[in-house]
Design a protein around this motif. Structure first.
Motif, PDB file in Angstrom:
ATOM      1  N   VAL A   1       0.845  -1.198   0.000  1.00  0.00           N
ATOM      2  CA  VAL A   1       0.000   0.000   0.000  1.00  0.00           C
ATOM      3  C   VAL A   1       0.883   1.252   0.000  1.00  0.00           C
ATOM      4  O   VAL A   1       1.601   1.505   0.967  1.00  0.00           O
ATOM      5  N   PRO A   2       0.847   2.061  -1.068  1.00  0.00           N
ATOM      6  CA  PRO A   2       1.657   3.286  -1.118  1.00  0.00           C
ATOM      7  C   PRO A   2       1.255   4.248   0.005  1.00  0.00           C
ATOM      8  O   PRO A   2       0.067   4.375   0.321  1.00  0.00           O
ATOM      9  N   GLN A   3       2.265   4.907   0.595  1.00  0.00           N
ATOM     10  CA  GLN A   3       1.992   5.655   1.816  1.00  0.00           C
ATOM     11  C   GLN A   3       2.095   7.173   1.656  1.00  0.00           C
ATOM     12  O   GLN A   3       2.100   7.883   2.660  1.00  0.00           O
ATOM     13  N   GLY A   4       2.171   7.614   0.385  1.00  0.00           N
ATOM     14  CA  GLY A   4       2.296   9.057   0.173  1.00  0.00           C
ATOM     15  C   GLY A   4       1.190   9.838   0.847  1.00  0.00           C
ATOM     16  O   GLY A   4       1.429  10.844   1.524  1.00  0.00           O
ATOM     17  N   SER A   5      -0.032   9.375   0.718  1.00  0.00           N
ATOM     18  CA  SER A   5      -1.162  10.120   1.263  1.00  0.00           C
ATOM     19  C   SER A   5      -1.137  10.101   2.785  1.00  0.00           C
ATOM     20  O   SER A   5      -1.592  11.053   3.435  1.00  0.00           O
ATOM     21  N   THR A   6      -0.582   9.022   3.377  1.00  0.00           N
ATOM     22  CA  THR A   6      -0.466   8.978   4.841  1.00  0.00           C
ATOM     23  C   THR A   6       0.422  10.130   5.300  1.00  0.00           C
ATOM     24  O   THR A   6       0.096  10.849   6.256  1.00  0.00           O
ATOM     25  N   LEU A   7       1.549  10.297   4.583  1.00  0.00           N
ATOM     26  CA  LEU A   7       2.476  11.364   4.945  1.00  0.00           C
ATOM     27  C   LEU A   7       1.805  12.729   4.881  1.00  0.00           C
ATOM     28  O   LEU A   7       1.962  13.554   5.791  1.00  0.00           O
ATOM     29  N   GLU A   8       1.038  12.910   3.816  1.00  0.00           N
ATOM     30  CA  GLU A   8       0.361  14.215   3.687  1.00  0.00           C
ATOM     31  C   GLU A   8      -0.611  14.436   4.837  1.00  0.00           C
ATOM     32  O   GLU A   8      -0.726  15.523   5.396  1.00  0.00           O
ATOM     33  N   PHE A   9      -1.311  13.364   5.181  1.00  0.00           N
ATOM     34  CA  PHE A   9      -2.270  13.457   6.282  1.00  0.00           C
ATOM     35  C   PHE A   9      -1.550  13.832   7.582  1.00  0.00           C
ATOM     36  O   PHE A   9      -1.986  14.719   8.324  1.00  0.00           O
ATOM     37  N   LEU A  10      -0.409  13.183   7.818  1.00  0.00           N
ATOM     38  CA  LEU A  10       0.339  13.463   9.045  1.00  0.00           C
ATOM     39  C   LEU A  10       0.843  14.906   9.048  1.00  0.00           C
ATOM     40  O   LEU A  10       0.849  15.584  10.086  1.00  0.00           O
ATOM     41  N   GLN A  11       1.240  15.377   7.852  1.00  0.00           N
ATOM     42  CA  GLN A  11       1.704  16.769   7.776  1.00  0.00           C
ATOM     43  C   GLN A  11       0.592  17.741   8.162  1.00  0.00           C
ATOM     44  O   GLN A  11       0.827  18.713   8.886  1.00  0.00           O
ATOM     45  N   ARG A  12      -0.611  17.411   7.684  1.00  0.00           N
ATOM     46  CA  ARG A  12      -1.757  18.268   8.055  1.00  0.00           C
ATOM     47  C   ARG A  12      -1.918  18.303   9.574  1.00  0.00           C
ATOM     48  O   ARG A  12      -2.165  19.338  10.177  1.00  0.00           O
ATOM     49  N   LEU A  13      -1.770  17.130  10.166  1.00  0.00           N
ATOM     50  CA  LEU A  13      -1.925  17.039  11.623  1.00  0.00           C
ATOM     51  C   LEU A  13      -0.889  17.874  12.346  1.00  0.00           C
ATOM     52  O   LEU A  13      -1.193  18.597  13.296  1.00  0.00           O
ATOM     53  N   VAL A  14       0.342  17.746  11.843  1.00  0.00           N
ATOM     54  CA  VAL A  14       1.430  18.439  12.522  1.00  0.00           C
ATOM     55  C   VAL A  14       1.249  19.958  12.411  1.00  0.00           C
ATOM     56  O   VAL A  14       1.538  20.698  13.355  1.00  0.00           O
ATOM     57  N   ARG A  15       0.701  20.369  11.274  1.00  0.00           N
ATOM     58  CA  ARG A  15       0.439  21.815  11.127  1.00  0.00           C
ATOM     59  C   ARG A  15      -0.570  22.279  12.167  1.00  0.00           C
ATOM     60  O   ARG A  15      -0.409  23.308  12.785  1.00  0.00           O
ATOM     61  N   LEU A  16      -1.603  21.429  12.373  1.00  0.00           N
ATOM     62  CA  LEU A  16      -2.602  21.773  13.384  1.00  0.00           C
ATOM     63  C   LEU A  16      -1.966  21.835  14.767  1.00  0.00           C
ATOM     64  O   LEU A  16      -2.271  22.704  15.573  1.00  0.00           O
ATOM     65  N   ALA A  17      -1.048  20.896  14.993  1.00  0.00           N
ATOM     66  CA  ALA A  17      -0.382  20.860  16.299  1.00  0.00           C
ATOM     67  C   ALA A  17       0.447  22.115  16.498  1.00  0.00           C
ATOM     68  O   ALA A  17       0.450  22.713  17.574  1.00  0.00           O
ATOM     69  N   GLY A  18       1.110  22.473  15.396  1.00  0.00           N
ATOM     70  CA  GLY A  18       1.929  23.677  15.460  1.00  0.00           C
ATOM     71  C   GLY A  18       1.083  24.888  15.776  1.00  0.00           C
ATOM     72  O   GLY A  18       1.502  25.798  16.490  1.00  0.00           O
TER      73      GLY A  18
END
Lengths: 690, 449
Positions: free
Chosen positions: A541-558
């Motif tokens: 399962v390619p994980q590119g979209s997972t990374l993008e999702f996590l980036q969104r989360l981290v931005r919210l955390a920031g």
């Protein structure tokens, strides 16, 4: 020692039963409990009921109370003396009954029983004496219970020491024939057991003839004490005895007489008798099993589980030498009918479904120990066993399993239609989960799904539909994440081709990364991350979209909108699995993500762990990284702290903070109140377990 | 029968479990050790046993959403036989039945190695364990007298008490009818009849024999899947030939079904049977539509003309799940009367003792609900417009199959002329009529059209 009161004994007995080992340990090694018990048995102040309760301790925990044969022998002698003192009064019959059983239990379980033991010899002659009072001639009907116990005790001895009465078969037979009161069941079972054991031992050892055996009227075969466990149904196929025609005739007359009277026994006793006689016949090849024929119609029609089971066992043993092809088809149809008979309780119906899957066929194809369908069980026959939403969970799954096998092993439009119905049923279960059926409905649906995937996992169209259903359910109920992870794990183990778990993973990934991150999403986020962490283990399962999702989360955390320690750890668990995902995701993107977390995530512990991963990613080659992060990786002991190498599913192991095995700090209030212990703070109940 | 242990446990949701009774059989245990060899697993003490059993029955941690060991989808129990995890390995085969707050448990002896686990069918003690627990379940409060009289012949072991008094024999045929009616083109309606014949024979003398013949009228439906009590001494194989799983054939044996037996002293079930009757006794039609804030309902019931129109009671219950209490009801019934239950979640249409001459009755109405509260019943199946009406009725002196027993069909071989009484009844059981305007759970599937 003075005699305890009845209440005092009752209390002692209760505390003994609550924890026998602890009770005796607490009293120390020089304990007088047993001596006291034996002494009080002869007290006149205690009621019979109390004495019976005291005896049950010896009956159930003899080896705890009598640790060696010497003690066993002493206890038995004391109880024998006790028995001898009791008058033949119907009032005392219950106590005497118990004494007989306890005596046998103590002698057998402490290994005191043997020719050299006086108590054993006395006990046996007592039993034989009591049993010889046929038809209550000496003691009257009031003593019948004691006589029944004597028969039972004799049978227990023969069970434990097969062959003990093998030289007395004629006298046992004559007692069996003469006894007319309901105790005749005890004599019949004793005789049939002794007969079976004697025949099997004769076939094993080959000493003597069948004729001598049947006419035996001598003493006891004490050497049988060494036979424990030798006569087992498992070894029966290997035994063989070929008696002369005269001997066969003699045996046949004995067996026929026993079978003719079998209907007079209770069903469990009948089934035992049939089983004993069947084993005898199995060994003696000169006698045809057709002798059972006359019993079969009665057995086929029975509502009693033990009798039906007996007929199935006869079938397993004798196959087509007793059951014609027609009988076989009939028995199978009856069994299908009983597996869904509305008048029978559901545990019995489940047993019959299980019997169908191990049906003793005349010409079996499989091994017998694995589940398998009888050839005659066609879709037409089985269609009455289709599961419905009104079945209890056990019944539903048992039927689903059976029907799936039927549809899998048959071809043609009926089987295809069957698969369609089974699928509809699984979907209907999904609706009950969506309809808030609770814990039970959820468990049931996932088990049904597992079964379906196991049998029909190679049908892409149905499985795609099933995937849609599961994704739809997850959209509504994120708390199903652990069930989904479990389903992925289990189907991956059981399916030869893991294409479906992979495609389910992909679909779940797509759903999660496409979800808007809107409040109140804190609760759901834990589940999403848990599921993403699992999906990140799927190599296909390619994980590119997972990374993008996590980036969104981290931005919210920031932005200070997300900073919970739990969420941070869950997020890093996903990263951890991404670190060694195959094919590797964009490592610069991952590195950037980890760096941002290590710099700006509002929780220090999360920052630390992220920094550690970041360092690993930058400094180690892919191979090394994989070896380090693989569960139980090679380098674990040498180079790294256990917190990262452990399986990420394991919450405790993945924590950088470990709970101490013992309390580090304990506050105690000074006297007089009870100490209050303050345990280490337990992890908060949070959906995100790492 | 050889048992290693027997337990009676209490379990209450939320309160946990307790051992009410336990019994071990050390001599059997000794045999188990010898037979099982290395696969032998010791029975833990009661408290540990209880804990392991509750865990295995999935009764622990009811608040936890998912516990891998308990909830894993690959853990599928297809029988009532469990393997209990103990310190020394898995204790197997533990048989456990749960019923009304009690758990009945026993562990039969297996006379062979437990590795690999032998199929249940090969364990001779397993069915006796099933029989013991089923019996315990039924007779938990029953004690039997242990008196018997002497006789020149052997006595059946099950006939241990002697009756003194006026001889009498009572035979009762109870038929239950189940139905699922959908009123849909692509789903077949289902109905099934099953009967139980109960007997009580108060006869002097242990050797008395009785023969009951069950008769069918010319247009009766043949009895199938007949299961008889073990006291039945002989059976004609023709009685057993008809199975519900076979395709019906016109040449089926249609009685009389002769059952000779030596009666036990108490009331007992002489036989069970099933049957396939051509039509359901009451045909229903139910429509429920959601219109704005209210539900519109229509219910028609039609009694089949062949059915005896003399009920002891007959009512249709219309439950509403996953909704608030009924706040407003407007209705019209052609017959009988309609009540709202106290909980305001159920309409009860009391039809009474008779259908009108036309044999058809109808109900139309509209219902409005308040907001959902905790007291209102929930149901995972009846979501959306999926809904049912359940019928409750009893018709005395009537059976759907036509099966009957009368004075002439009970023969008693004993001293004295006994008084013979026979009766029969039809009772509804799980008689559902589903809303034809919504999906409904399907209970019967046929692979042939």
């Amino acid at each position: 020692m003075s005699v305890r009161s009845g209440e005092s004994w009752a209390q002692l007995i209760t505390s003994f039963r609550a924890g026998p080992t602890a009770f005796l340990l607490a009293r120390g090694s020089d304990d007088t409990f047993l001596a006291e018990l034996l002494q009080d048995m002869s007290s006149e102040r205690l009621s019979e009921q109390t004495k019976v309760s005291m005896l049950t301790l010896l009956l159930e925990f003899p080896t705890l109370l009598c640790p060696d044969p010497e003690v066993g022998e002493r206890v038995a002698s004391s109880l024998l003396a006790n028995f001898a003192q009791l008058p033949h009064s119907p009032k005392l019959s219950w106590l005497r009954h118990h004494l007989l059983l306890v005596l046998g239990t103590v002698l057998i379980t402490t290994d005191a029983f043997g020719e050299g033991s006086q108590a054993s010899r006395d006990y046996l002659s007592l039993l034989l004496h009591l049993a010889s009072d046929l038809n209550d001639q000496r003691q009257g009907p009031g003593d019948r219970g004691v006589r029944a116990a004597a028969c039972e005790s004799l049978r227990e001895l023969e069970c434990c020491y097969p062959g003990l009465f093998s030289r007395r078969l004629d006298s046992l037979h004559s007692m069996q024939q003469q006894e007319l009161t309901p105790v005749h069941q005890g004599y019949t079972l004793l005789y049939s057991l002794a007969l079976r054991n004697a025949v099997l031992l004769l076939a094993c050892q080959g000493e003597g003839t069948l004729s001598d055996l049947l006419a035996g009227n001598e003493g006891l075969a004490w050497e049988a004490v060494g036979n424990a466990g030798t006569v087992s149904p498992a070894s029966i196929d290997r035994l063989l005895l070929l008696p002369t025609p005269t001997e066969t005739k003699e045996l046949k007359s004995v067996l026929s007489q026993l079978l003719d009277g079998s209907y007079l026994l209770t069903p469990p006793a009948q089934s035992q008798l049939l089983w004993h006689l069947a084993q005898v016949l199995c060994v003696i090849r000169t006698q045809s099993p057709a002798i059972f024929k006359a019993q079969l119609v009665r057995l086929f029609g029975t509502a009693h589980v033990a009798l039906l089971h007996a007929s199935l066992q006869l079938k397993g043993l004798f196959t087509d030498s007793l059951f014609t092809a027609e009988d076989e088809a009939f028995l199978l149809r009856r069994l299908v009918g009983m597996a869904q008979h509305p008048a029978l309780p559901s545990p019995l119906k489940l047993f019959y479904v299980d019997c169908l899957l191990h049906f003793p066929e005349n010409r079996p194809l499989g091994s017998g120990s694995e589940e398998g369908l009888p050839v005659l069980l066609t879709p037409r026959l089985a269609s009455s066993l289709f599961p419905s939403l009104f079945n209890d969970p056990g019944t539903m799954l048992a039927r689903l399993n059976l029907l799936s096998l039927v549809c899998l092993e048959n071809q043609g439009p009926e089987a295809e239609r069957g698969v369609g119905y089974i699928f509809e049923h699984v979907l209907a279960l999904a609706d009950t989960v969506a309809g808030k059926g609770g814990h039970e409905a959820t468990g049931l649906f996932f088990r049904a799904t597992y079964l379906f995937a196991r049998y029909f996992g190679s049908r892409p169209q149905l499985m795609a539909e099933l995937t849609d259903t599961l994704v739809g359910l997850y959209r509504q109920h994120c708390s199903l994440a652990p069930n989904l992870i479990n389903l992925l794990n289990e189907t991956q183990v059981v399916l030869d081709d893991p294409a479906w778990p992979t495609s389910l993973s992909k679909a779940l990934l797509e759903l999660i990364v496409g979800m808007p991150l809107l409040p109140p999403w804190e609760q759901e986020l834990g589940w999403h991350l848990k599921l993403l962490a699992r999906v990140a283990k799927e190599s296909g399962v390619p994980q590119g979209s997972t990374l993008e999702f996590l980036q969104r989360l981290v931005r919210l955390a920031g932005a200070g909108r997300l900073g919970d320690w739990h969420i941070g750890q869950a997020l890093l668990s996903v990263c951890r699995n991404l670190l060694h995902h195959q094919p590797p995701p964009d490592s610069s993107q991952l590195a950037e993500l980890l760096q941002v977390v290590s710099l700006s995530y509002p929780d220090v512990d999360v920052q630390d762990r992220a920094r550690f991963y970041y360092t690993l990613l930058l400094c180690l080659s892919g191979d090394k990284l994989g070896a380090v992060l693989a569960p139980g990786g090679r380098l674990k002991a040498r180079t790294l702290s256990s917190s990262i190498t452990a399986d990420s599913e394991n919450f405790a192991a993945a924590l950088t903070v470990h709970p101490a095995p013992q309390c580090l700090l304990q506050l105690q209030r000074e006297a007089p109140a009870k100490p209050i212990s303050v345990p280490m703070p337990a992890s908060q109940p949070c959906p995100a377990a790492f | 029968m050889a048992l290693r242990g027997l337990w009676l446990l209490a379990y209450e949701h939320g309160a946990g479990g307790a051992v009410l009774f336990s019994r071990r059989y050390p001599t059997v245990e000794k045999r188990a050790k010898a037979f099982n060899g290395e696969s032998y697993v010791n029975i833990p003490e009661d408290s540990a046993f209880l804990k392991a059993l509750l865990f295995e029955l999935k009764l622990t941690d009811p608040d936890k959403n998912f516990v891998e060991y308990r909830d894993s989808c690959s853990r599928i129990n297809k029988t009532s036989v469990y393997a209990l995890p103990t310190g020394g390995g898995d204790l197997w085969p533990v048989l456990a039945f749960q019923k009304s707050g009690l758990i009945y448990v026993c562990l039969p002896l297996v006379e062979q190695s437990l590795k690999p686990r032998p199929p249940l069918i090969s364990i001779s003690g397993i069915s006796q364990a099933f029989a013991l627990l089923s019996g315990l379940l039924v007779f938990i409060n029953c004690s039997q007298k242990n008196k018997a009289e002497m006789n020149a012949k052997k006595q059946p072991v099950w006939r241990i008490s002697a009756y003194k008094g006026k001889p009498q024999v009572n035979v009762c045929i109870t038929e239950k009818v189940k139905s699922m009616q959908y009123d849909k083109r692509d789903v077949a309606d289902m109905w099934q009849v099953y009967g139980t014949v109960t007997c009580k024979c108060d006869l002097e003398g242990a050797a008395s024999n009785v023969t009951v013949s069950l008769n069918l009228p010319a247009n009766g439906s043949p009895l199938q899947d007949i299961l008889v009590h073990p006291c039945v001494t002989s059976l004609d194989s023709a009685v057993l030939t008809s199975c519900s799983v076979d395709v019906m054939d016109d040449s089926a044996f249609s009685g009389p079904y002769k059952l000779p037996f030596t009666p036990p002293p108490d009331l007992f079930n002489l036989c069970y049977y099933t049957s396939q009757v051509p039509v359901p006794p009451i045909l229903g039609f139910y429509q429920l539509k959601e219109e704005e804030l209210q539900l519109k309902l229509t219910l028609n019931l039609k009694l089949h003309e062949s059915v005896k129109n003399a009920f002891e009671y007959c009512e249709a219950r219309i439950p509403f799940f996953n909704r608030g209490p009924v706040t407003h009801l407007e209705y019209k019934v052609s017959y009988g009367q309609l009540d709202v239950s106290r909980e305001k979640s159920l309409l009860v249409w009391v039809i009474g003792q008779k259908f009108p001459k036309s044999l058809e009755i109808s109900l139309t109405g509209s219902v409005t609900f308040g907001s959902m509260s905790k007291e209102q019943p929930v149901d995972p199946i009846c979501t959306g417009s999926t809904a049912y009406v359940k019928l409750y009725f009893r018709i005395p002196d009537y059976t759907l199959t036509g099966c009957y027993a009368d004075q002439h069909s009970v023969q008693v071989f004993s001293s004295g002329k006994p008084k013979i009484s026979t009766s029969r009844e039809l009772i509804s059981s799980d008689y559902y009529i589903w809303n034809s305007k919504a999906p409904a759970p399907i209970v019967y599937r046929t692979l042939f059209f």
